[in-house]
Design a protein around this motif. Structure first.
Motif, PDB file in Angstrom:
ATOM      1  N   THR A  32       0.849  -1.194   0.000  1.00 14.28           N
ATOM      2  CA  THR A  32       0.000   0.000   0.000  1.00 14.28           C
ATOM      3  C   THR A  32       0.883   1.242   0.000  1.00 14.28           C
ATOM      4  O   THR A  32       2.091   1.167   0.241  1.00 14.28           O
ATOM      5  CB  THR A  32      -0.920   0.034   1.240  1.00 14.28           C
ATOM      6  N   GLN A  33       0.267   2.375  -0.274  1.00  9.25           N
ATOM      7  CA  GLN A  33       0.960   3.663  -0.175  1.00  9.25           C
ATOM      8  C   GLN A  33       0.035   4.647   0.522  1.00  9.25           C
ATOM      9  O   GLN A  33      -1.164   4.695   0.226  1.00  9.25           O
ATOM     10  CB  GLN A  33       1.347   4.196  -1.551  1.00  9.25           C
ATOM     11  N   ILE A  34       0.587   5.425   1.454  1.00  8.46           N
ATOM     12  CA  ILE A  34      -0.217   6.384   2.214  1.00  8.46           C
ATOM     13  C   ILE A  34       0.483   7.734   2.237  1.00  8.46           C
ATOM     14  O   ILE A  34       1.688   7.837   1.993  1.00  8.46           O
ATOM     15  CB  ILE A  34      -0.476   5.889   3.658  1.00  8.46           C
ATOM     16  N   ASN A  35      -0.302   8.754   2.556  1.00  9.81           N
ATOM     17  CA  ASN A  35       0.194  10.127   2.585  1.00  9.81           C
ATOM     18  C   ASN A  35       0.084  10.660   4.010  1.00  9.81           C
ATOM     19  O   ASN A  35      -0.942  11.226   4.391  1.00  9.81           O
ATOM     20  CB  ASN A  35      -0.621  10.994   1.620  1.00  9.81           C
ATOM     21  N   PRO A  36       1.114  10.513   4.825  1.00  8.69           N
ATOM     22  CA  PRO A  36       1.034  10.960   6.217  1.00  8.69           C
ATOM     23  C   PRO A  36       0.781  12.454   6.360  1.00  8.69           C
ATOM     24  O   PRO A  36       0.085  12.884   7.279  1.00  8.69           O
ATOM     25  CB  PRO A  36       2.398  10.567   6.793  1.00  8.69           C
ATOM     26  N   ALA A  37       1.324  13.261   5.468  1.00 11.63           N
ATOM     27  CA  ALA A  37       1.180  14.713   5.591  1.00 11.63           C
ATOM     28  C   ALA A  37      -0.263  15.165   5.425  1.00 11.63           C
ATOM     29  O   ALA A  37      -0.657  16.217   5.931  1.00 11.63           O
ATOM     30  CB  ALA A  37       2.074  15.414   4.567  1.00 11.63           C
ATOM     31  N   ALA A  38      -1.072  14.376   4.707  1.00 15.08           N
ATOM     32  CA  ALA A  38      -2.475  14.743   4.478  1.00 15.08           C
ATOM     33  C   ALA A  38      -3.403  14.202   5.558  1.00 15.08           C
ATOM     34  O   ALA A  38      -4.603  14.443   5.511  1.00 15.08           O
ATOM     35  CB  ALA A  38      -2.927  14.226   3.113  1.00 15.08           C
ATOM     36  N   ASN A  39      -2.855  13.490   6.524  1.00 14.56           N
ATOM     37  CA  ASN A  39      -3.677  12.818   7.531  1.00 14.56           C
ATOM     38  C   ASN A  39      -3.972  13.752   8.698  1.00 14.56           C
ATOM     39  O   ASN A  39      -3.341  13.684   9.761  1.00 14.56           O
ATOM     40  CB  ASN A  39      -2.962  11.545   8.013  1.00 14.56           C
ATOM     41  N   SER A  40      -4.957  14.629   8.535  1.00 18.61           N
ATOM     42  CA  SER A  40      -5.318  15.571   9.600  1.00 18.61           C
ATOM     43  C   SER A  40      -6.099  14.905  10.726  1.00 18.61           C
ATOM     44  O   SER A  40      -6.238  15.482  11.810  1.00 18.61           O
ATOM     45  CB  SER A  40      -6.136  16.730   9.024  1.00 18.61           C
ATOM     46  N   GLN A  41      -6.613  13.695  10.494  1.00 17.87           N
ATOM     47  CA  GLN A  41      -7.373  12.995  11.536  1.00 17.87           C
ATOM     48  C   GLN A  41      -6.465  12.484  12.653  1.00 17.87           C
ATOM     49  O   GLN A  41      -6.950  12.114  13.731  1.00 17.87           O
ATOM     50  CB  GLN A  41      -8.151  11.829  10.923  1.00 17.87           C
ATOM     51  N   LEU A  42      -5.158  12.421  12.414  1.00 12.16           N
ATOM     52  CA  LEU A  42      -4.170  11.991  13.409  1.00 12.16           C
ATOM     53  C   LEU A  42      -4.430  10.574  13.900  1.00 12.16           C
ATOM     54  O   LEU A  42      -4.143  10.234  15.054  1.00 12.16           O
ATOM     55  CB  LEU A  42      -4.122  12.968  14.596  1.00 12.16           C
ATOM     56  N   MET A  43      -4.960   9.728  13.011  1.00 16.70           N
ATOM     57  CA  MET A  43      -5.142   8.302  13.272  1.00 16.70           C
ATOM     58  C   MET A  43      -4.447   7.532  12.157  1.00 16.70           C
ATOM     59  O   MET A  43      -4.606   7.865  10.988  1.00 16.70           O
ATOM     60  CB  MET A  43      -6.626   7.942  13.318  1.00 16.70           C
ATOM     61  N   GLY A  44      -3.697   6.488  12.526  1.00 18.75           N
ATOM     62  CA  GLY A  44      -2.870   5.791  11.566  1.00 18.75           C
ATOM     63  C   GLY A  44      -1.474   6.383  11.581  1.00 18.75           C
ATOM     64  O   GLY A  44      -0.948   6.762  12.637  1.00 18.75           O
ATOM     65  N   LEU A  45      -0.836   6.508  10.416  1.00 20.13           N
ATOM     66  CA  LEU A  45       0.490   7.121  10.290  1.00 20.13           C
ATOM     67  C   LEU A  45       0.311   8.557   9.813  1.00 20.13           C
ATOM     68  O   LEU A  45      -0.313   8.797   8.783  1.00 20.13           O
ATOM     69  CB  LEU A  45       1.351   6.336   9.295  1.00 20.13           C
ATOM     70  N   TYR A  46       0.853   9.525  10.585  1.00 18.99           N
ATOM     71  CA  TYR A  46       0.669  10.932  10.216  1.00 18.99           C
ATOM     72  C   TYR A  46       1.931  11.723  10.514  1.00 18.99           C
ATOM     73  O   TYR A  46       2.850  11.249  11.200  1.00 18.99           O
ATOM     74  CB  TYR A  46      -0.537  11.535  10.942  1.00 18.99           C
ATOM     75  N   ALA A  47       1.986  12.915   9.970  1.00 17.40           N
ATOM     76  CA  ALA A  47       3.132  13.794  10.148  1.00 17.40           C
ATOM     77  C   ALA A  47       2.839  14.829  11.217  1.00 17.40           C
ATOM     78  O   ALA A  47       1.721  15.345  11.317  1.00 17.40           O
ATOM     79  CB  ALA A  47       3.466  14.490   8.826  1.00 17.40           C
ATOM     80  N   SER A  48       3.861  15.123  12.034  1.00 21.98           N
ATOM     81  CA  SER A  48       3.743  16.133  13.082  1.00 21.98           C
ATOM     82  C   SER A  48       5.070  16.871  13.184  1.00 21.98           C
ATOM     83  O   SER A  48       6.074  16.288  13.611  1.00 21.98           O
ATOM     84  CB  SER A  48       3.393  15.486  14.431  1.00 21.98           C
ATOM     85  N   ASN A  49       5.081  18.133  12.770  1.00 15.84           N
ATOM     86  CA  ASN A  49       6.294  18.956  12.854  1.00 15.84           C
ATOM     87  C   ASN A  49       7.510  18.273  12.224  1.00 15.84           C
ATOM     88  O   ASN A  49       8.605  18.254  12.786  1.00 15.84           O
ATOM     89  CB  ASN A  49       6.595  19.308  14.311  1.00 15.84           C
ATOM     90  N   GLY A  50       7.297  17.674  11.056  1.00 13.16           N
ATOM     91  CA  GLY A  50       8.396  17.074  10.324  1.00 13.16           C
ATOM     92  C   GLY A  50       8.731  15.650  10.711  1.00 13.16           C
ATOM     93  O   GLY A  50       9.599  15.022  10.085  1.00 13.16           O
ATOM     94  N   MET A  51       8.088  15.118  11.748  1.00 15.14           N
ATOM     95  CA  MET A  51       8.333  13.736  12.126  1.00 15.14           C
ATOM     96  C   MET A  51       7.137  12.885  11.723  1.00 15.14           C
ATOM     97  O   MET A  51       6.051  13.401  11.441  1.00 15.14           O
ATOM     98  CB  MET A  51       8.589  13.621  13.636  1.00 15.14           C
ATOM     99  N   LEU A  52       7.321  11.575  11.683  1.00 17.83           N
ATOM    100  CA  LEU A  52       6.236  10.633  11.421  1.00 17.83           C
ATOM    101  C   LEU A  52       5.941   9.866  12.692  1.00 17.83           C
ATOM    102  O   LEU A  52       6.862   9.451  13.408  1.00 17.83           O
ATOM    103  CB  LEU A  52       6.633   9.653  10.312  1.00 17.83           C
ATOM    104  N   CYS A  53       4.672   9.692  12.975  1.00 20.47           N
ATOM    105  CA  CYS A  53       4.292   8.922  14.149  1.00 20.47           C
ATOM    106  C   CYS A  53       2.946   8.254  13.900  1.00 20.47           C
ATOM    107  O   CYS A  53       2.246   8.575  12.931  1.00 20.47           O
ATOM    108  CB  CYS A  53       4.252   9.775  15.409  1.00 20.47           C
TER     109      CYS A  53
END
Length: 888
Positions: free
Chosen positions: A119-140
Motif C-alpha cells: 500500500t501507499q499512504i500520505n502521512p502529511a495529508a492525515n489531519s485525523q491523526l489516526m494511523g500514520l501521520y506527520a507532526s512537525n516534520g516527524m512521522l508517528c
C-alpha cells in the motif's frame, strides 16, 4: 491509553484525509454478536519506505485458519482510506480478492498461507491523526482503536495477536531516529543517504498496539534494574534542540516518574517489565493524552514536559499520573489485552485504578481521592444522567472512539476499587495475581477479570456483575433513627432509568461508615456494610444519645447519597471527621444544600442560617492548625456549577452561577482579613515540590479566588503582586487566572506579559488561551471570539483547539449565555472541525447534549444547535453518532 485530560483553567478550580466520507449511520456493532476471528495471524512483517507525502508499506502476514472460527474460506483484511497496489498469496500474484467497501477480502483454499499486500499512504495529508501521520516534520502513529487499518490491510481487531517484525528505511537527514515496538535488532546506512532499522517485538500483541516514530529527535536516557536483576534502557525522546536546551531540559520529571512507576508496580502488583528497552516519544499533535504501545509509548507533549517555570503543580501531577498509567498498561492492557472493544474498561478501568493508587502513594492519599471524585462528579455523573449514558461494558456502538469516556475509565476504576474495598488490599492482590497469571498472552473479557477476583480474592461477585451491565449512578436514600440505646440506619437504593435501560436491578453497594459521639467528637471505629438489596436496615447498639453519621467514607461507592442532614451535623463533621474525604464531603454538602435549596431559581438560595453555617465551618477550616495546606485548599473550594446542576431535575445555569458567585462574594468579604493573612503566610514559603510548598501555592490561589468575588480591588492588588513576584508557573498562572476575570488595568498588562514571556512555547500558549476562555470576565464570550482569530490559533492542533474551546465549554456563565451565542459558537466549531479531525470534534457534542436538564429557554436553543449539526451533509460517523444519541 489516557484520554486527553481536560486542559482547561477556570476560576472554578494520501488518501486518508481525502478519502470518501464514512456513512452518517454506520452499522451498529453489538456485543452479543461477537464471534472468534476466522483467521489468526501469528506473525506480521512490515517494511516501510518512509516519506512525509508518500510512504510505501509492504505487509507480510503469516495466517492460519482459526479452529474456533466458522470455517469461512475468505479472510477479511480491514482498511480505511487505503488501496492495495499489489497482492500475493504464497509468493504468487493472485486475482482471487475483492474490495468489500473499505475492506480487502481474499479467498484462501488451505489452512495456512502467507499474504503480502503493498500500500501507499500520505502521512502529511492525515489531519485525523489516526494511523500514520506527520507532526512537525516527524512521522508517528496512533492505532487505538482502529487506526492500523489506515496503514495496512489487516484483521484490525484486538483478539488477533501477532508477533511483529518491522523494517524502516528513510532519509537519514530527515529521519535520523527510527523507532518501533520491542527491541532494535539491527540498523545500517545505505549509499543513497537513507538508512534503515529493524525492530522485533517478541510479545504477541493486537494491531492497535503497533507504533512507529521517525524523526529528528533527542533522548533523555537512563536505566532501570528490575527486581530480577535485568537492566532496562530507558529513553524519553523529544524534538532535537535547535541551538539550545529546548524540550530535552524539561523531561527530568517524566523520567523520574517512569522509574518510580516501574519500582512501584513491582512492589505493589508484582509486575516486572519484559523488554530490553522502554521508549517514550513526546508528540505535539495528538488526539489523546498518551498511548501505551508495547515498548514505545507515544505521548502528548503536555504529559511529558515539565519544569517550574512552565508547568504548574497540577501539570507535574498529570505528567506523573499519565506516565504511570501508560507504563502500567504493559500488563493491564498489553500482556493481557481486550477480546473486543466492549471490554475496553477491562484495561482502562483497571489501569486508572492502578495509576490512582500510585499517585496516592507518591503524594497525599486524601487529596488525591478528593481530586478523583471531583473528576467523577463533574464528568461521569453528568454522562450517567444524560443521553450518552452507557454501562462500563457497553452493549453496542457505531463508532468505538466515542466510548473512550469517563464512564469506561473513571467509573470503571471505581467499580474495581469497590472489589478492592470488599476484599481488602491483600486479597485483592491475590485476585490480580491470578488474573495476570491465568490470562497472560490472551485477549480477555471483563468476566475473566471478575472470575479471577472471585477465585483469587474469595469474593462472591454474582450480583456485583450488574455494575458492568447497568448504566446510571445509583442513588442511596439514607435515614438514621435513634431509639433507646440503638441507632438504626435505613438504606434504600434506586438506579435511574437510562437510554435503553428503563428498569434496573439493585446492585451491591459497599459503604464505609462511622458513628460519631457528639460530645467527645470521636467514634468507635469504621465499619463496612454492603447494601445488596433494594432496601435494608442496619442496627448499631450502645448509643445512649443520637450519633452523627459519617457515610460513604473515602467515597467507597460511586453513588449519590440522598439524606437530609441538619446543618449543625454537617458543621460538626466538617470540623471533626477523621476521614479526610468525609470532612470534605460535609463541607460540600453544606454548600450544596444552601445553593440548591430554592431549586435553582434566579437569585434564590437557602436560608441566612445556612450561609452562616458555611461561613462558620470555613472559618474553622482556615484557623485549624492541624490541617495541612493541601487539604485546606481542597476544603476551601465550593462545589462546581456542573455538579450543582446535577442536583436539580431542571437547572437554570444563570441562577446557579449567580448564587454560587454570591456565596463566594459573601465569604470573601466576611473572611477578608483571614484570607489576606493566609495569602501573606503562604507567600513566605519558598518554592519546592514538597507537600508544604505545594500546599502553600494552592492556598494562595484559593484565597485569591474568594477575595476576587468579595473584595475584587484587594484581590487585584494581591494577584498582580503575586504574578510579578512569581518564580514558578503555579503562582504566575494562579494569579493570572484571577486577574483574567476582573476589570482591572493589570489584566491586559499581565496577559500581554505572559504571552510575550513564553513566546514560542506551545504548551504555555495553550494556557494563555485557556485562562481567557475559562475566565469569569463578563465579556469572556467576546474574548473567545477574538482569540479564535488570533494568529496563534489553529484547528489543526488538538491541544490548541481544546485550550480555547473546551475551556469555553467548561465555563458555565459564558457557554450558557442566555442569548444562545455560546451554544452557537460550539456548534460552529464542531461543523468546522469535523472534516479536519472528527474524533476531536465529536468530544464537543456532550456539552450541548445536556439540553434536557436545562431550563426551557436555553434547552430549546441547545437542541436547535444539535439539530443544525445533524442536518449538515457528510458528518463523520464519530460526530453523527454523538449528535444522534444526544437528540434521542
Amino acid at each position: 491509553m489516557d484520554i486527553a485530560r481536560d486542559p482547561t483553567v477556570t476560576a472554578d478550580d494520501t488518501q486518508i484525509a481525502d478519502a470518501a466520507p464514512m456513512p452518517q449511520h454506520p452499522q451498529e456493532i453489538r456485543r452479543e454478536d461477537y464471534h472468534p476471528p476466522e483467521w489468526l495471524v501469528p506473525q506480521v512483517a512490515l517494511d516501510f519506505a518512509l516519506d512525509l507525502d508518500a510512504t510505501r508499506v509492504v505487509t507480510r502476514l503469516t495466517v492460519q485458519r482459526n479452529p474456533e472460527g466458522g470455517g469461512d474460506k475468505a479472510i477479511r483484511l480491514n482498511g480505511d482510506g487505503i488501496a492495495a497496489l499489489a497482492v500475493t498469496v504464497d509468493g504468487n500474484a493472485t486475482n482471487d480478492w475483492q474490495m468489500d467497501g473499505p475492506d480487502l477480502l481474499i479467498t484462501l483454499p488451505g489452512e495456512a498461507h502467507e499474504i503480502v499486500v503493498e500500500t501507499q499512504i500520505n502521512p502529511a495529508a492525515n489531519s485525523q491523526l489516526m494511523g500514520l501521520y506527520a507532526s512537525n516534520g516527524m512521522l508517528c502513529t496512533q492505532c487505538e482503536a482502529e487506526g492500523f487499518r489506515r496503514i495496512a490491510f489487516f484483521p484490525d481487531r484486538p483478539d488477533v495477536l501477532s508477533t511483529y517484525s518491522v523494517r524502516m528505511t528513510g532519509d537519514k537527514a530527515r529521519f535520523p531516529v527510527l523507532l518501533s515496538n520491542g527491541n532494535c535488532t539491527d540498523s545500517g546506512d545505505n549509499a543513497d543517504g537513507t538508512h534503515w532499522a529493524e525492530w522485533h517485538d517478541p510479545w504477541p500483541k493486537p494491531s492497535y498496539l503497533f507504533a512507529l516514530v521517525a524523526g529528528d529527535l533527542a533522548a533523555d536516557r537512563d536505566t532501570f534494574t528490575t527486581m530480577s536483576g535485568r537492566e532496562v534502557q530507558l529513553a524519553i525522546w523529544v524534538r532535537a534542540p535547535k541551538g539550545g536546551g529546548g524540550d530535552l531540559d524539561r523531561t527530568g520529571h517524566a523520567m523520574r516518574s517512569l522509574k518510580k512507576s516501574m519500582k512501584w508496580d513491582e512492589e505493589v502488583f508484582g509486575r516486572e517489565y519484559d523488554l530490553d528497552l522502554f521508549n517514550i516519544v513526546a508528540v505535539s499533535d495528538f488526539n489523546m493524552g498518551a498511548m501505551e504501545n508495547k515498548g514505545l509509548n507515544v505521548f502528548n507533549t503536555r504529559y511529558v514536559l515539565a519544569d517550574p517555570e512552565t508547568a504548574t503543580d497540577g501539570d507535574y501531577d498529570a505528567v506523573e499520573g499519565v506516565i504511570a498509567h501508560e507504563y502500567f498498561h504493559n500488563w493491564s492492557g498489553n500482556r493481557v489485552t481486550c477480546r473486543d472493544w466492549f471490554q475496553l474498561s477491562l484495561k482502562e478501568g483497571l489501569t486508572v485504578l492502578r495509576d490512582q493508587l500510585f499517585s496516592q502513594d507518591m503524594g497525599s492519599e486524601s487529596v488525591k481521592r478528593i481530586e478523583d471524585v471531583r473528576i467523577l462528579r463533574s464528568a461521569q455523573f453528568p454522562e450517567d444522567s444524560g443521553p450518552l449514558a452507557h454501562p462500563i461494558r457497553p452493549d453496542s456502538y457505531r463508532e468505538i472512539s466515542n466510548f473512550y469516556t469517563s464512564t469506561v475509565y473513571n467509573k470503571g476504576a471505581e467499580v474495581i476499587r469497590m472489589m478492592r474495598t470488599m476484599a481488602g488490599p491483600e486479597a485483592f492482590r491475590k485476585g490480580t495475581d491470578l488474573y495476570f497469571d491465568r490470562h497472560d498472552g490472551e485477549a480477555a473479557t471483563c468476566e475473566d477479570f471478575v472470575k479471577a477476583m472471585e477465585d483469587g480474592a474469595g469474593l462472591d461477585l454474582s450480583r456485583f456483575r450488574l455494575w458492568y451491565s447497568q448504566a446510571g449512578t445509583p442513588r442511596v436514600e439514607a435515614r438514621l433513627k435513634h431509639a433507646g440505646n440503638e441507632a438504626v440506619l435505613h438504606l434504600k437504593q434506586t438506579v435511574p432509568a437510562t437510554p435503553g435501560q428503563p428498569e434496573k436491578q439493585p446492585m451491591p453497594i459497599p459503604l464505609r461508615l462511622a458513628l460519631f459521639d457528639r460530645e467527645s467528637g470521636g467514634h468507635r471505629g469504621e465499619q463496612l456494610i454492603v447494601l445488596d438489596k433494594a432496601s435494608d436496615s442496619f442496627r448499631f447498639g450502645g448509643f445512649a444519645t443520637p450519633p452523627v453519621l459519617s457515610l460513604n467514607r473515602g467515597f467507597s461507592a460511586p453513588v449519590a447519597i440522598e439524606r437530609q442532614v441538619a446543618e449543625d451535623e454537617l458543621v460538626f463533621l466538617a470540623a471533626h471527621d477523621d476521614d479526610p474525604f468525609a470532612r470534605y464531603e460535609a463541607m460540600q454538602s453544606l454548600t450544596v444544600q444552601y445553593l440548591t435549596a430554592a431549586g435553582g431559581e434566579a437569585g434564590a438560595t437557602g436560608s441566612g442560617a445556612g450561609r452562616e453555617a458555611i461561613g462558620t465551618a470555613l472559618e474553622a477550616i482556615l484557623a485549624d492548625s492541624a490541617l495541612d495546606d493541601l487539604m485546606r485548599g481542597e476544603l476551601m473550594m465550593l462545589p462546581g456549577e456542573t455538579y450543582l446542576a446535577e442536583q436539580l431535575l431542571v437547572a437554570d445555569p444563570g441562577a446557579i452561577h449567580a448564587a454560587r458567585e454570591g456565596l463566594k462574594g459573601w465569604l470573601g468579604a466576611r473572611l477578608e482579613q483571614r484570607l489576606v493573612a493566609l495569602h501573606e503566610r503562604a507567600s513566605a514559603v519558598p518554592y519546592g515540590l514538597d507537600a508544604a510548598a505545594r500546599g502553600a501555592r494552592k492556598l494562595k490561589t484559593q484565597a485569591l479566588v474568594l477575595l476576587a468575588a468579595g473584595v475584587p480591588e484587594v484581590a487585584a492588588r494581591l494577584a498582580a503582586e503575586q504574578y510579578r513576584a512569581a518564580d514558578n508557573m503555579t503562582d504566575r498562572q494562579g494569579a493570572l487566572m484571577v486577574l483574567a476575570g476582573l476589570e482591572t488595568p493589570a489584566r491586559a498588562e499581565l496577559l500581554a506579559d505572559f504571552k510575550a514571556r513564553y513566546e514560542g512555547n506551545a504548551l504555555v500558549t495553550d494556557k494563555w488561551f485557556s485562562l481567557q476562555a475559562g475566565s469569569l470576565h463578563p465579556q469572556a464570550l467576546d474574548h473567545v471570539r477574538e482569540l479564535a482569530g488570533h494568529s496563534d490559533f489553529t484547528l489543526a492542533n488538538p491541544n490548541r483547539v481544546r485550550s480555547l474551546y473546551m475551556a469555553f465549554a467548561a465555563n458555565p456563565q459564558a457557554f450558557h449565555a442566555a442569548s444562545g451565542e455560546g451554544y452557537r459558537m460550539i456548534a460552529d466549531l464542531i461543523l468546522a472541525l469535523d472534516p479536519i479531525n472528527a474524533q476531536t470534534a465529536a468530544r464537543f457534542v456532550p456539552p450541548l447534549g445536556r439540553w434536557r436538564r436545562i431550563e426551557p429557554a436555553r434547552s430549546a436553543l441547545m437542541r436547535a444547535e444539535l439539530e443544525r449539526i445533524a442536518a449538515a451533509p457528510n458528518l463523520s460517523r464519530d460526530t453523527a453518532e454523538q449528535v444522534g444519541r444526544s437528540l434521542g
